[in-house]
Design a protein around this motif. Structure first.
Motif, PDB file in Angstrom:
ATOM      1  N   ARG A   1     -10.891 -33.796  52.635  1.00 30.63           N
ATOM      2  CA  ARG A   1      -9.938 -33.233  52.995  1.00 30.63           C
ATOM      3  C   ARG A   1      -9.390 -32.473  52.159  1.00 30.63           C
ATOM      4  N   LEU A   2      -9.148 -32.720  50.910  1.00 25.87           N
ATOM      5  CA  LEU A   2      -8.568 -32.333  49.448  1.00 25.87           C
ATOM      6  C   LEU A   2      -9.228 -31.219  49.626  1.00 25.87           C
TER       7      LEU A   2
ATOM      8  N   ILE B   1      11.221 -35.507  36.028  1.00 26.88           N
ATOM      9  CA  ILE B   1      11.564 -36.392  37.875  1.00 26.88           C
ATOM     10  C   ILE B   1      10.853 -35.569  38.838  1.00 26.88           C
ATOM     11  N   ASP B   2      10.294 -33.763  38.627  1.00 26.54           N
ATOM     12  CA  ASP B   2       9.964 -33.684  39.815  1.00 26.54           C
ATOM     13  C   ASP B   2       8.567 -33.103  39.687  1.00 26.54           C
ATOM     14  N   VAL B   3       7.690 -33.192  39.403  1.00 25.97           N
ATOM     15  CA  VAL B   3       6.576 -33.355  39.067  1.00 25.97           C
ATOM     16  C   VAL B   3       5.877 -34.560  39.290  1.00 25.97           C
ATOM     17  N   PRO B   4       6.077 -35.724  38.909  1.00 28.87           N
ATOM     18  CA  PRO B   4       5.406 -36.667  39.869  1.00 28.87           C
ATOM     19  C   PRO B   4       5.965 -36.804  40.993  1.00 28.87           C
TER      20      PRO B   4
ATOM     21  N   ASP C   1       4.113 -36.212  46.809  1.00 26.33           N
ATOM     22  CA  ASP C   1       3.987 -35.923  48.263  1.00 26.33           C
ATOM     23  C   ASP C   1       2.746 -35.346  48.772  1.00 26.33           C
ATOM     24  N   TYR C   2       2.046 -35.040  47.961  1.00 26.93           N
ATOM     25  CA  TYR C   2       1.002 -33.907  48.298  1.00 26.93           C
ATOM     26  C   TYR C   2       0.203 -34.953  48.234  1.00 26.93           C
ATOM     27  N   THR C   3       0.085 -35.732  47.637  1.00 27.07           N
ATOM     28  CA  THR C   3      -0.474 -37.091  47.952  1.00 27.07           C
ATOM     29  C   THR C   3      -0.771 -37.752  49.532  1.00 27.07           C
TER      30      THR C   3
END
Length: 383
Positions: free
Chosen positions: A18-19, A208-211, A216-218
């Motif tokens: 899927r990835l 904060i945004d990177v994690p 969100d992607y996972t």
């Protein structure tokens, strides 16, 4: 979040397949804040490295353009030449800084989602210009999160920028009363330090945004249990098809194995449950190898082929079981069974010599029921 179609929740982690499919579509985790931070830091680094050169070239360019002869002002060719020189000097002055910014703009996206070029992402799609789909995206949870992120970033960066400008307002006002060269140098220092502070603020935002982007992607890539099952079925095939494939593979392997039985030096039997065919070629192998093995019906077939081609057969139950369970096809006999197999082969070779040459005495058959079998190779006889 429940699936609209199946009603199942996405509880399973995304599979590699899927990835991979998501990457092929251009769907990878990205952080705009990380890219913005790196670009701004690259600009600051460029100002520190190339700041002196930038000041000198700017002053030279200003002198070249402001100290003009009266005749040059009314000469269009001379003015075009001045413009060309100005553009060249400005390009050379900013080349180093722009180069670092371009590198940062490329590294930023790669740092999180890796390098990815997708031809599918470039293909036109009707959903991208669909008004209803656009409205749905505008009022989605992701858009709401992005809105709050933008407001928070604006408030944080804007607040720090106003605070910094207020603290250095005196230095900014003093620039108007300074000579050209010191004023340009001081202005560059002020801009560099302001960018440095803003970069530090963006580091907090990016941290904060990177994690969050990874989470969100996972979460977006998660699958329902049914999706995982369907993917496994499509990847590996239906159970009945896989069973048929395994059956065909076994049949092919058995046919190839049976063709090797006539080349064996001896077939060791259980006598009924097990049969292993052993061959020893001193020129190509360091030890005897198993060319065929089987139990029950396969063992019977091995014995029939051996009898048809006059391959010697000996009953050594313990040794037959040990070889069958410890050695795969075309593998060498384990070192622990060398002695027992050597006794059998020696007897077979002597028996063959006796049959070919009647002038030699008949060999003495070893005690095949009590061969020296190490304990780790011993197995219980079949019931």
């Amino acid at each position: 979040m429940a699936e609209e179609d199946s009603g199942q929740e996405k509880t399973e982690q995304p599979t590699p397949k899927r990835l991979k499919e998501a990457r092929e579509k251009g769907d990878v985790p990205r952080s705009k804040e990380l890219t913005t931070m790196l670009v701004l830091m690259a600009a600051v680094l460029g100002a520190f490295i190339f700041g002196g050169q930038l000041v000198e070239r700017m002053i030279g360019m200003m002198e070249h353009n402001f100290l003009l002869d009266r005749s040059a002002v009314f000469d269009s060719n001379a003015m075009i030449a001045h413009l060309g020189v100005s553009i060249r000097e400005a390009g050379l002055a900013l080349a180093g800084i722009f180069g670092l910014i371009v590198v940062a703009a490329i590294v930023g996206p790669i740092a999180l989602g890796g390098w990815n070029f997708s031809a599918q992402a470039l293909q036109p799609k009707g959903s991208r210009i669909d008004p209803l789909a656009g409205i749905k995206r505008m009022f989605s949870l992701k858009s709401l999160v992005e809105l709050f992120k933008a407001l928070g970033k604006f408030a944080l960066v804007g607040g720090f920028a106003m605070l910094i400008l207020w603290q250095i307002r005196g230095d900014i006002i003093a620039l108007g009363n300074s000579p050209d060269r010191p004023a340009i140098q001081a202005a560059l220092e002020i801009v560099t330090w302001v960018f440095m502070v803003l970069s530090a603020v963006l580091i907090i935002i990016a941290a904060i945004d990177v994690p969050y982007q990874l989470y969100d992607y996972t979460h977006k890539m998660k699958m329902t249990l049914q999706e995982v099952k369907d993917e496994m079925k499509n990847t590996e095939g239906k159970p009945e098809v896989k069973g048929r494939i395994r059956q065909l593979q076994r049949e092919i392997s058995q046919r190839r194995m049976m063709k090797a039985v006539p080349e064996a030096d001896v077939v060791i039997t259980n006598p009924t449950h097990y049969a292993v065919a052993v061959r020893y070629d001193s020129e190509s192998r360091n030890a005897p190898i198993v060319v065929a093995k089987g139990v029950d019906f396969v063992a019977l077939k091995i014995r029939e082929i051996a009898a048809e081609h006059e391959v010697p057969m000996l009953q050594a139950p313990a040794l037959a079981r040990a070889i069958y369970h410890s050695t795969e096809l075309d593998d060498e006999i384990p070192a622990g069974l060398f002695l027992a197999v050597a006794q059998v082969l020696a007897y077979v070779y002597q028996l063959k010599r006796y049959r070919d040459h009647n002038d030699v005495s008949a060999p003495r058959q070893p005690d095949l029921e009590h061969l020296d079998i190490p304990d780790e190779f011993k197995t219980d006889p079949p019931a």
